[in-house]
Motif scaffolding. Structure first.
Motif, PDB file in Angstrom:
ATOM      1  N   LEU A  52      -5.033   1.570   4.497  1.00  0.00           N
ATOM      2  CA  LEU A  52      -4.650   2.892   4.008  1.00  0.00           C
ATOM      3  C   LEU A  52      -5.621   3.963   4.498  1.00  0.00           C
ATOM      4  O   LEU A  52      -5.204   5.067   4.867  1.00  0.00           O
TER       5      LEU A  52
ATOM      6  N   ASP B  71       0.234  11.944   0.912  1.00  0.00           N
ATOM      7  CA  ASP B  71      -0.697  12.943   1.457  1.00  0.00           C
ATOM      8  C   ASP B  71      -0.251  14.367   1.148  1.00  0.00           C
ATOM      9  O   ASP B  71       0.907  14.717   1.280  1.00  0.00           O
TER      10      ASP B  71
ATOM     11  N   LEU C 278       0.704   5.648   0.283  1.00  0.00           N
ATOM     12  CA  LEU C 278      -0.092   6.818   0.622  1.00  0.00           C
ATOM     13  C   LEU C 278       0.759   8.062   0.378  1.00  0.00           C
ATOM     14  O   LEU C 278       1.882   8.155   0.871  1.00  0.00           O
TER      15      LEU C 278
ATOM     16  N   GLY D  88       0.841  -1.176   0.000  1.00  0.00           N
ATOM     17  CA  GLY D  88       0.000   0.000   0.000  1.00  0.00           C
ATOM     18  C   GLY D  88       0.878   1.229   0.000  1.00  0.00           C
ATOM     19  O   GLY D  88       1.955   1.230   0.620  1.00  0.00           O
TER      20      GLY D  88
ATOM     21  N   ASN E 264      -7.859   8.075  -5.810  1.00  0.00           N
ATOM     22  CA  ASN E 264      -7.064   7.383  -6.803  1.00  0.00           C
ATOM     23  C   ASN E 264      -7.578   7.794  -8.173  1.00  0.00           C
ATOM     24  O   ASN E 264      -8.763   8.080  -8.330  1.00  0.00           O
TER      25      ASN E 264
ATOM     26  N   ALA F 147      -4.707   7.206   6.747  1.00  0.00           N
ATOM     27  CA  ALA F 147      -5.120   8.567   6.400  1.00  0.00           C
ATOM     28  C   ALA F 147      -5.880   9.205   7.564  1.00  0.00           C
ATOM     29  O   ALA F 147      -5.663  10.374   7.893  1.00  0.00           O
TER      30      ALA F 147
ATOM     31  N   VAL G  66      -9.270   9.785   0.820  1.00  0.00           N
ATOM     32  CA  VAL G  66      -8.267   9.071   0.042  1.00  0.00           C
ATOM     33  C   VAL G  66      -8.808   9.051  -1.383  1.00  0.00           C
ATOM     34  O   VAL G  66     -10.012   9.035  -1.594  1.00  0.00           O
TER      35      VAL G  66
ATOM     36  N   VAL H 107      -3.888   7.181  -2.860  1.00  0.00           N
ATOM     37  CA  VAL H 107      -3.546   5.849  -2.387  1.00  0.00           C
ATOM     38  C   VAL H 107      -3.384   4.896  -3.563  1.00  0.00           C
ATOM     39  O   VAL H 107      -3.957   5.107  -4.630  1.00  0.00           O
TER      40      VAL H 107
END
Length: 153
Positions: free
Chosen positions: A95, A67, A65, A63, A109, A99, A107, A74
């Motif tokens: 994930l 930020d 992340l 995973g 994508n 967050a 989150v 993610v």
């Protein structure tokens, strides 16, 4: 996990690097499709990464992340032998927890146009409670534990 899925662990990678396990998890799309360039073995990776392993130490996935500005992009990559076994959903939930621990709001994508399974991944993200935006971005609201356990008034 239940229903034939493996027991899993979630371990932060303090200094994430490209390796054979990541290469396997990103196949067949490869790292370039996901904006990671063409890393060589041992190359440092940006952002926060976690390794998903089975109870016997076998790598099942990763995973990532990234930020910024209150939200986090993610990415979940699952080793082919562990796909369709709940590993990706489990990692996505971890994930979201990461967050929330950072007090982030969402989150998100964006499934790359060049991804070989774009439609399937987009549909899978929908099952993971991601909403599709007109921009092509998929977003999932993050809730902190405090918000979900606060007494109602």
């Amino acid at each position: 996990m239940t229903d034939g899925a493996p027991e899993l662990t979630w371990t932060a990678e303090p200094t994430p690097r490209w390796d054979a396990d990541k290469a396997a998890a990103f196949s067949p799309a490869g790292p370039t499709v996901h904006g990671l360039g063409t890393p060589d073995e041992g190359d440092a990776l940006g952002d926060a990464w976690w390794r998903v392993e089975t109870a016997d130490g076998e790598v099942a996935g990763f995973g990532r992340l990234d930020d910024t500005w209150g939200d986090a992009e993610v990415l979940v990559a699952v080793v082919p032998a562990f796909r369709q076994r709940g590993v990706g959903a489990w990692a996505m939930d971890r994930l979201a927890e990461e967050a929330a621990a950072r007090s982030l709001n969402y989150v998100y994508n964006v499934v790359p146009v060049a991804h070989p399974d774009r439609e399937a991944v987009t549909a899978w993200l929908g099952v993971q409670n991601f909403d599709t935006r007109e921009t092509g971005e998929l977003r999932r609201r993050v809730t902190t534990r405090a918000a979900t356990t606060a007494p109602s008034q």
